[in-house]
Design a protein around this motif. Structure first.
Motif, PDB file in Angstrom:
ATOM      1  N   LEU A 181       0.887  -1.206  -0.072  1.00 24.81           N
ATOM      2  CA  LEU A 181       0.052   0.141  -0.214  1.00 24.81           C
ATOM      3  C   LEU A 181       0.863   1.274   0.028  1.00 24.81           C
ATOM      4  O   LEU A 181       0.535   2.370  -0.705  1.00 24.81           O
ATOM      5  CB  LEU A 181      -1.069   0.085   1.236  1.00 24.81           C
TER       6      LEU A 181
ATOM      7  N   TRP B 262       2.169   1.766  -3.424  1.00 27.47           N
ATOM      8  CA  TRP B 262       1.220   2.067  -4.305  1.00 27.47           C
ATOM      9  C   TRP B 262       1.052   3.738  -4.115  1.00 27.47           C
ATOM     10  O   TRP B 262       0.916   4.500  -5.222  1.00 27.47           O
ATOM     11  CB  TRP B 262      -0.132   1.493  -4.193  1.00 27.47           C
TER      12      TRP B 262
ATOM     13  N   PRO C  81       0.200  -9.288  -2.705  1.00 24.97           N
ATOM     14  CA  PRO C  81      -0.071  -7.669  -2.693  1.00 24.97           C
ATOM     15  C   PRO C  81       1.000  -7.016  -3.783  1.00 24.97           C
ATOM     16  O   PRO C  81       0.298  -5.905  -4.382  1.00 24.97           O
ATOM     17  CB  PRO C  81       0.411  -7.387  -1.370  1.00 24.97           C
TER      18      PRO C  81
END
Length: 300
Positions: free
Chosen positions: A29, A32, A212
């Motif tokens: 995350l 990203w 992920p």
């Protein structure tokens, strides 16, 4: 290696995977967010975050499990072996890693040649001339000047040697975090299942742990949906090969070096293979799963 307890402590297994996977999700995350905000600069930072934060998560999980289980840490045994005879220990592990990397590279090219000759869908084919090689290299790296491209044999040998040397040094250091967790702590936790089933389960868990970062486009780009499952098809046989290297040497250093060298040389397949689907051909498709499975069957 640690002695096997009477049965698997599934609490420790859940704790290990929970830490490794949740940590991977948090780092993904963050990657990203950085990549989305900073564009190309963010993408470069994301690569650094992958090496420095994502890959060490299994090491963190392994150390926590060892502390919770109140058993001697594997890293201590590895350190004592190096202090007792650094060059002997390092050399034994490096030799196993280098030889097996060359086996994977050579056998992979053979499989790619045979599959391309059969015209199987999605497999692509090996370059057939220096001109095709130069074109493929320019496609991979548009900054390459065709006139400055060395002969294919020279570049392949140089790339392979550099990849192996990187695996025995810096790449191996980064891969140590993964191998300490997967082939080290988790493998020892699962050992009561038996060598085969423990290695199989480790390979599956290890493969899905990459989900992920695959969602961010790693390895498979927009085909990440199928890519997650395709990756598991080759992390399983690769896990058998990496486990074999640890069993062969008695050290996590061997799979760490082999893992690092593997990452360093698989770019050779991209240089030599034209066309095909990334889900099928080498280095991250089903043909890699076939290549590694055949090798795993032989070494086991």
């Amino acid at each position: 290696m640690a002695e096997s307890p009477a049965g698997v402590n599934w609490r420790n297994v859940r704790l290990y995977y929970g830490i490794a996977l949740s940590g991977a999700i948090v780092v993904a995350l963050a990657i990203w967010a950085v990549s989305s905000t900073l564009g190309e600069v963010g993408a470069a930072i994301g690569l650094g975050m992958t090496a420095l934060l994502y890959m060490p998560m299994p090491l963190v999980a392994g150390l926590v499990v060892e502390r919770v289980a109140r058993r001697p840490m594997l890293i201590g045994a590895e350190g004592r072996a190096l202090r007792a005879g650094f060059w002997r220990t390092y050399g034994r592990n490096a030799l196993v890693a280098a030889v097996m990397t060359l086996v994977v590279l050579g056998f992979g090219l053979l499989v790619a040649w045979l599959a391309g000759g059969l015209g199987l869908p999605g497999v692509g084919r090996l370059v057939a001339s220096e001109a095709e090689f130069a074109e493929n290299l320019a496609r991979i790296n548009p900054a390459v000047v065709a006139a400055a491209v060395p002969p294919v044999a020279v570049l392949v040998v140089v790339t392979a040697v550099q990849g192996i040397l990187a695996g025995l040094t810096i790449n191996g250091l980064f891969a140590f975090g993964e191998e300490y967790g997967w082939r080290g702590v988790l493998a020892d936790e699962l050992r009561p299942l038996g060598r085969f089933r423990a290695t199989l389960l480790t390979g599956v868990l290890w493969g899905f742990w990459h989900a992920p970062i695959i969602l961010l486009g790693h390895n498979y780009g927009p085909e990440w949906g199928w890519g997650i499952f395709v990756m598991v098809t080759w992390t399983v046989p690769l896990s058998f090969i990496l486990t074999w290297s640890r069993d062969r040497t008695g050290s996590v250093l061997a799979p760490a070096m082999l893992h690092g060298a593997y990452n360093g040389v698989i770019g050779v397949f991209m240089l030599l293979i034209i066309g095909g689907s990334r889900l099928i051909n080498l280095p991250v498709g089903l043909l890699m799963a076939l290549t590694l499975t055949l090798i795993a069957v032989v070494v086991w």
